[in-house]
Design an enzyme around this catalytic site. Structure first.
Site, PDB file in Angstrom:
ATOM      1  N   GLN A  69       0.843  -1.187   0.000  1.00  0.00           N
ATOM      2  CA  GLN A  69       0.000   0.000   0.000  1.00  0.00           C
ATOM      3  C   GLN A  69       0.879   1.238   0.000  1.00  0.00           C
ATOM      4  O   GLN A  69       2.065   1.191   0.318  1.00  0.00           O
ATOM      5  CB  GLN A  69      -0.971   0.013   1.173  1.00  0.00           C
ATOM      6  CG  GLN A  69      -0.354   0.129   2.538  1.00  0.00           C
ATOM      7  CD  GLN A  69      -1.408  -0.058   3.639  1.00  0.00           C
ATOM      8  OE1 GLN A  69      -2.309  -0.888   3.543  1.00  0.00           O
ATOM      9  NE2 GLN A  69      -1.283   0.716   4.716  1.00  0.00           N
ATOM     10  N   LYS A  93       5.734   3.297  -0.929  1.00  0.00           N
ATOM     11  CA  LYS A  93       5.059   2.014  -1.115  1.00  0.00           C
ATOM     12  C   LYS A  93       5.633   1.034  -0.097  1.00  0.00           C
ATOM     13  O   LYS A  93       6.851   0.820  -0.049  1.00  0.00           O
ATOM     14  CB  LYS A  93       5.279   1.492  -2.538  1.00  0.00           C
ATOM     15  CG  LYS A  93       4.464   0.234  -2.844  1.00  0.00           C
ATOM     16  CD  LYS A  93       4.782  -0.318  -4.234  1.00  0.00           C
ATOM     17  CE  LYS A  93       4.220   0.521  -5.331  1.00  0.00           C
ATOM     18  NZ  LYS A  93       4.328  -0.135  -6.661  1.00  0.00           N
ATOM     19  N   ASP A 116       1.732  -2.057 -18.058  1.00  0.00           N
ATOM     20  CA  ASP A 116       0.341  -1.932 -17.603  1.00  0.00           C
ATOM     21  C   ASP A 116      -0.103  -0.472 -17.638  1.00  0.00           C
ATOM     22  O   ASP A 116      -0.354   0.140 -16.597  1.00  0.00           O
ATOM     23  CB  ASP A 116       0.230  -2.494 -16.185  1.00  0.00           C
ATOM     24  CG  ASP A 116      -1.214  -2.720 -15.758  1.00  0.00           C
ATOM     25  OD1 ASP A 116      -2.087  -2.787 -16.645  1.00  0.00           O
ATOM     26  OD2 ASP A 116      -1.472  -2.820 -14.547  1.00  0.00           O
TER      27      ASP A 116
END
Length: 554
Positions: free
Chosen positions: A134, A149, A284
């Site tokens: 997270q 992160k 992505d």
């Protein structure tokens, strides 16, 4: 029935129970993974969309490794039916955030200092939470805003256990099912495992980020967030905080006066530059990973998933694009052959017919009406029907193009990514056949063939010994004869070229050295022998190059 490693018994049973819960008991029984069957899905339950929905829910229940597996599988339209792929593409993480005290412990343990010493401010509430980690917003003592992160505790061991189970299952299926062997299921799981393990090491993501940042050092229209190496480890990643507008928030972009057509063009060109120039691209590029900054500047985020293209793969993809566009079926088949992905089960006649049908659907259609992503999805589906396994790099490239194409169309409904791809493709083809490149390739080929020639006596002796012992075995597949002959033709052409080049080099050197020692000129009967010889040999060399490339066997 399949026997599971004792260390993984409990987890394996949990996986089986999840599939049973969502109605896959009959399939598990047929695969030998359970000892008793359950009623087969019937009626509406048998449609692909419903199966895809059930599979998506199952993978979501099973956690990060299976969610990632489903997301990767959604891009493999050469292997997975379209309706199932579309459902798997919807896979999302639904997780409870890591408690702040746990986050604090991880950060302080990894960075070997207290949170107060490291940061002037640290937001206790996460900005985003996912299955692997997270993100928290913080501020350095120097005043810079950063995004941190933090990896979930114990996630590595959980994922490694799941990967071990998947590897064992792949091994079992390849040993008991022909379809698993034909699709090289073990290789696919191994590739997936390597990719997922890379995502678990934030240092790799940091290097990916820095590598892509170097591609745009001179381009002020593209921004890649800076990494703070001193505040980053394998489990904690600290990078520049990007405070912009999410690229698909069209209302806010319009309110702030951003030019959507300019943004679409910049995203298209920057992604294609990563793919076809650098050969290293964001794997992505969905809307959550692209933000817009003042001045129509595009910023990319999250480099855990990246794609790589070798020089050969870049060329092959460019060839597929150009030949699809020109309707050259013969050239398309040559490209598939050069990629060495045609299986022994491929019926070339039927494959050619399906390729022609695909091209006919797009013949004479305006570029603005052609979706490159959709074209390649259809091409993957043709490959699937003919047991052709599309390389992972190409399937990831196709997924990235399809994802970005949907985003670009939102920004600019009139955009055609095909218009942006074609110049890159033509540039790659031009570079492939540039004189300097051809000379370098010819030289490499000559060295390679000289090594083969030097080993030839030893290989012939080995073959003769094998024949004498009566152990020579021949395994000839008629469907592969043409491929074999093509390769033999290529080898003989390259060998001829190498021998001519070598002979020419020895002859010219001998003449030059001889003339030098004898103190003679290069004239013979008033003819400049070396000059004329060099011209003739050069013309022969150029003719050989031309004839070999014209045959398509170089």
């Amino acid at each position: 029935m399949y026997k599971i490693n004792l260390r993984h018994t409990q987890r394996f049973q949990g996986i089986v129970n999840a599939f049973l819960k969502h109605g896959f008991g009959h399939i598990l029984f047929r695969l030998g993974l359970t000892s008793q069957t359950t009623p087969k899905l019937e009626g509406n339950d048998m449609n692909m969309q419903d199966i895809g929905m059930r599979l998506r829910k199952t993978l979501q229940d099973l956690g990060p490794a299976f969610i990632k597996l489903g997301q990767v599988a959604s891009s493999r339209r050469d292997l997975i039916p379209e309706q199932i792929s579309l459902e798997l593409a919807k896979l999302q993480d639904h997780v409870t955030p890591i408690p702040y005290d746990t986050v604090r412990d991880i950060v302080e343990s990894e960075l070997e200092s207290t949170l107060e010493d490291l940061f002037a401010y640290f937001n206790k509430e996460p900005l985003a939470a996912a299955s692997i980690g997270q993100v928290h917003v913080a501020e350095l003592h120097t005043g810079e805003k950063v995004a941190i992160k933090v990896q979930r505790p114990g996630i590595r061991s959980t994922i490694e256990k799941d990967l071990a189970i998947l590897r064992d299952l792949a091994d079992y299926l390849e040993g008991n099912a022909e379809w698993a062997k034909s699709y090289r299921l073990i290789d696919m799981i191994d590739e997936f495992a390597r990719s997922l393990k890379d995502e678990l090491d934030y240092r790799i993501e940091a290097r990916n980020c820095e590598r892509i940042a170097k591609q745009f050092e001179e381009d002020i229209t593209i921004h890649i967030p800076a990494i703070f190496p001193g505040l980053s480890t394998s489990k904690v990643l600290t990078m520049e905080m990007i405070d912009g507008i999410k690229v698909n928030d069209l209302m806010q972009l319009d309110t702030k006066g951003y030019d959507r057509k300019v943004l679409a063009a910049r995203i298209a060109n920057s992604l294609l530059h990563q793919m076809f120039v650098a050969g290293f691209f964001h794997g992505d590029p969905h809307p959550g990973n692209i933000y817009i900054l003042p001045g129509n500047v595009v910023s990319y985020l999250d480099f855990g998933m990246v794609g790589r293209l070798s020089e050969d793969m870049k060329y092959h993809f460019a060839s597929l694009v150009i030949h699809l566009r020109s309707g050259d079926t013969k050239a398309l088949l040559k490209t598939f052959s050069a990629m060495e992905i045609l299986s022994e089960d491929t019926d070339l006649r039927l494959f050619k017919r399906d390729i022609e049908d695909l091209q006919n659907r797009y013949y004479d259609i305006a570029l603005t009406e052609v979706s490159l992503g959709e074209v390649f999805l259809e091409l993957f589906q043709v490959a699937y029907r003919h047991h052709i396994q599309v390389p992972t790099e190409i399937s990831m490239l196709g997924k990235a193009i399809l994802t970005s194409e949907g985003l670009l169309t939102e920004l600019d409904p009139d955009i055609s990514i095909m218009k942006y791809v074609e110049p890159f493709g033509k540039q790659l083809l031009a570079e492939r056949f540039a004189p300097k490149r051809l000379l370098e390739k010819s030289w490499d080929g000559m060295i390679e063939n000289l090594e083969i020639i030097s080993q030839l006596p030893k290989d012939l002796k080995s073959i003769a010994t094998t024949i004498k012992k009566g152990k020579l075995q021949l395994d000839i597949n008629v469907q592969q004869v043409q491929i074999f002959l093509n390769r033999l033709d290529r080898i003989s052409n390259r060998l001829s070229l190498s021998i001519i080049l070598l002979s020419f080099s020895i002859l010219m050197v001998g003449l030059i050295v001889g003339a030098s020692i004898a103190g003679q000129t290069n004239m013979l009967w008033n003819f400049p022998v070396l000059e004329i010889g060099s011209i003739v040999a050069t013309l022969m060399f150029l003719y050989l190059i031309f004839s070999i490339f014209r045959s398509g066997r170089m």
